[in-house]
Design a protein around this motif. Structure first.
Motif, PDB file in Angstrom:
ATOM      1  N   MET A   1       0.839  -1.199   0.000  1.00 22.96           N
ATOM      2  CA  MET A   1       0.000   0.000   0.000  1.00 22.96           C
ATOM      3  C   MET A   1       0.876   1.251   0.000  1.00 22.96           C
ATOM      4  O   MET A   1       1.784   1.373   0.833  1.00 22.96           O
ATOM      5  CB  MET A   1      -0.898   0.011   1.248  1.00 22.96           C
ATOM      6  N   PRO A   2       0.651   2.174  -0.907  1.00 27.21           N
ATOM      7  CA  PRO A   2       1.457   3.410  -0.916  1.00 27.21           C
ATOM      8  C   PRO A   2       1.275   4.198   0.382  1.00 27.21           C
ATOM      9  O   PRO A   2       0.164   4.286   0.915  1.00 27.21           O
ATOM     10  CB  PRO A   2       0.905   4.184  -2.118  1.00 27.21           C
ATOM     11  N   ILE A   3       2.369   4.765   0.876  1.00 27.70           N
ATOM     12  CA  ILE A   3       2.275   5.614   2.066  1.00 27.70           C
ATOM     13  C   ILE A   3       1.844   7.022   1.679  1.00 27.70           C
ATOM     14  O   ILE A   3       1.230   7.741   2.471  1.00 27.70           O
ATOM     15  CB  ILE A   3       3.625   5.635   2.826  1.00 27.70           C
ATOM     16  N   LEU A   4       2.147   7.420   0.436  1.00 30.16           N
ATOM     17  CA  LEU A   4       1.766   8.746  -0.053  1.00 30.16           C
ATOM     18  C   LEU A   4       1.325   8.632  -1.506  1.00 30.16           C
ATOM     19  O   LEU A   4       2.036   8.063  -2.336  1.00 30.16           O
ATOM     20  CB  LEU A   4       2.936   9.720   0.051  1.00 30.16           C
ATOM     21  N   GLU A   5       0.133   9.158  -1.790  1.00 29.32           N
ATOM     22  CA  GLU A   5      -0.379   9.211  -3.160  1.00 29.32           C
ATOM     23  C   GLU A   5      -0.843  10.637  -3.459  1.00 29.32           C
ATOM     24  O   GLU A   5      -1.672  11.185  -2.733  1.00 29.32           O
ATOM     25  CB  GLU A   5      -1.557   8.264  -3.345  1.00 29.32           C
ATOM     26  N   ILE A   6      -0.289  11.208  -4.509  1.00 29.67           N
ATOM     27  CA  ILE A   6      -0.698  12.539  -4.963  1.00 29.67           C
ATOM     28  C   ILE A   6      -1.271  12.386  -6.363  1.00 29.67           C
ATOM     29  O   ILE A   6      -0.583  11.903  -7.272  1.00 29.67           O
ATOM     30  CB  ILE A   6       0.499  13.511  -4.973  1.00 29.67           C
ATOM     31  N   ASP A   7      -2.531  12.758  -6.545  1.00 28.96           N
ATOM     32  CA  ASP A   7      -3.221  12.564  -7.823  1.00 28.96           C
ATOM     33  C   ASP A   7      -3.664  13.902  -8.403  1.00 28.96           C
ATOM     34  O   ASP A   7      -4.476  14.614  -7.804  1.00 28.96           O
ATOM     35  CB  ASP A   7      -4.445  11.660  -7.644  1.00 28.96           C
ATOM     36  N   HIS A   8      -3.106  14.223  -9.581  1.00 36.55           N
ATOM     37  CA  HIS A   8      -3.529  15.387 -10.375  1.00 36.55           C
ATOM     38  C   HIS A   8      -3.578  16.678  -9.539  1.00 36.55           C
ATOM     39  O   HIS A   8      -4.508  17.470  -9.652  1.00 36.55           O
ATOM     40  CB  HIS A   8      -4.894  15.120 -11.010  1.00 36.55           C
ATOM     41  N   LEU A   9      -2.559  16.855  -8.702  1.00 37.11           N
ATOM     42  CA  LEU A   9      -2.531  18.036  -7.826  1.00 37.11           C
ATOM     43  C   LEU A   9      -2.248  19.292  -8.640  1.00 37.11           C
ATOM     44  O   LEU A   9      -1.346  19.320  -9.481  1.00 37.11           O
ATOM     45  CB  LEU A   9      -1.472  17.847  -6.742  1.00 37.11           C
ATOM     46  N   GLN A  10      -3.021  20.330  -8.366  1.00 35.48           N
ATOM     47  CA  GLN A  10      -2.833  21.646  -8.972  1.00 35.48           C
ATOM     48  C   GLN A  10      -2.721  22.678  -7.855  1.00 35.48           C
ATOM     49  O   GLN A  10      -3.374  22.548  -6.822  1.00 35.48           O
ATOM     50  CB  GLN A  10      -4.033  22.025  -9.854  1.00 35.48           C
ATOM     51  N   LYS A  11      -1.892  23.687  -8.087  1.00 32.07           N
ATOM     52  CA  LYS A  11      -1.796  24.788  -7.137  1.00 32.07           C
ATOM     53  C   LYS A  11      -1.642  26.089  -7.909  1.00 32.07           C
ATOM     54  O   LYS A  11      -0.744  26.235  -8.739  1.00 32.07           O
ATOM     55  CB  LYS A  11      -0.593  24.595  -6.192  1.00 32.07           C
TER      56      LYS A  11
END
Length: 368
Positions: A1-11
């Motif tokens: 299981m991933p500890i960190l998942e970032i999906d399609h983040l925009q800022k």
């Protein structure tokens, strides 16, 4: 299981887009390093992971929990800042245990965890001092100790070594690497120093202007850069990027490189296929060899070179750097210390073709 998942983040800040469609996933125990030049968005991305910056779009998951709108204190993270952010009026021991005290952790647990991290970081003798009585390296250890006692799901480091002198930076880098190995901690680490990235990371994210250029292991990033930006940014000295011409000939690819005061340097690559007429050849300094003694050359360097005019010779202890001009660009070769290369004379150099990269001069993308 991933500890960190970032999906399609925009800022974005109003109409100004800072981060563009960021997608990253790391497993438990990974050491992820975000690297890139100043202003590329790496610290902003770290602040988004920490919850210190709200995101404009996308999701962030830590240990399979969506934390996109969750307060920083509830994300189960610990952060080590560039500025250390220690309380100047508190002792080292109080700085380390203060967060636990605020969260209502019992005194016995506080004392046990303080003893554990003080031993790990070798700061037992500093526990009664104030931050103002410590060196930069000691303050950094205290800041790390404050993060370690939390035992979080994810550690976030924001350029923690940038305020230290060069020698101390190297020793602290070793300590951080050892801590990661001993604790199997999951870490996201921001730096602009590509040597730091290469030595610490299990996975590297190279960023430019808020866009991910490449994600990979240090070996992948170094040996197979995805584009000319990554090739130029990662490595010291940087990869040589040489304008050249390519055309097929008798089942091989003939590559011509202009050289000062002589006919073009011709290299025949038996493996390269379907290259456009205009290319940029990328080769690391250590993959350009002295061609005077054929016996020590890699098999793929035999005959793949010729005489060039040496402009500058830089002895560097274990190595000798020789600078020439090819394709109108300065090209650095990393030769053996005992090399007989002399400035302002012609010298035979050979390319290890198993290590070369080919790039498009139009968009910088990798071609092989």
């Amino acid at each position: 299981m991933p500890i960190l998942e970032i999906d399609h983040l925009q800022k974005s800040y109003g109409e100004t887009h800072i981060l563009h469609d960021i997608n990253i996933s790391i497993e438990e125990g990974d050491f992820l390093v975000l690297v890139g030049p100043s202003g590329c968005g790496k610290s902003t991305l770290l602040n988004c992971i920490a919850g210190l910056e709200p995101i404009t779009g996308g999701t962030i998951r830590i240990a399979d929990r969506d934390v996109t709108g969750v307060s920083p204190k509830d994300r189960d993270i610990a952060m080590v800042f560039q500025s250390y952010a220690l309380y100047p009026t508190m002792s080292v021991a109080k700085n380390i245990t203060f967060g636990m005290q605020v969260r209502g952790v019992d005194k016995a647990t506080q004392d046990r965890k303080l003893k554990e991290v003080a031993g790990q970081l070798q700061i037992e003798q500093l526990l009664h001092r104030k931050p103002g009585q410590l060196s930069g390296g000691q303050r950094q250890r205290v800041a790390m100790g404050r993060a370690l006692v939390r035992d979080p799901k994810l550690f976030l480091f924001d350029e923690p070594l940038s305020n230290l002198d060069a020698k101390l930076r190297v020793s602290m880098r070793t300590e951080i690497k050892k801590l990661h190995q001993d604790l199997n901690a999951s870490i996201v680490y921001v730096t602009h120093d590509q040597i730091e990235a290469m030595t610490l990371a299990t996975k590297i994210v190279v960023m430019k202007a808020g866009v991910i250029q490449q994600i990979g292991t240090p070996a992948e990033i170094y040996n197979r850069p995805a584009n000319m930006f990554v090739a130029d940014f990662m490595g010291s000295p940087a990869m040589n990027l040489i304008p050249a011409r390519a055309r097929p000939q008798d089942g091989v690819t003939r590559i011509e490189i202009d050289r000062d005061g002589a006919e073009p340097l011709v290299i025949t690559d038996p493996v390269a296929r379907d290259l456009p007429a205009e290319i940029v050849l990328g080769v690391r300094p250590e993959d350009i060899h002295e061609a005077t003694g054929q016996a020590h050359l890699p098999e793929n360097a035999q005959g793949a070179g010729g005489d060039v005019m040496i402009d500058v010779v830089e002895p560097a202890g274990a190595d000798t750097f020789a600078v020439t001009h090819l394709g109108g660009k300065p090209v650095t070769a990393r030769l053996r210390a005992e090399s007989a290369v002399v400035a302002k004379t012609r010298f035979p150099l050979a390319f290890d073709l198993s290590k070369v990269s080919y790039f498009s001069p139009q968009d910088g993308s990798r071609l092989n």
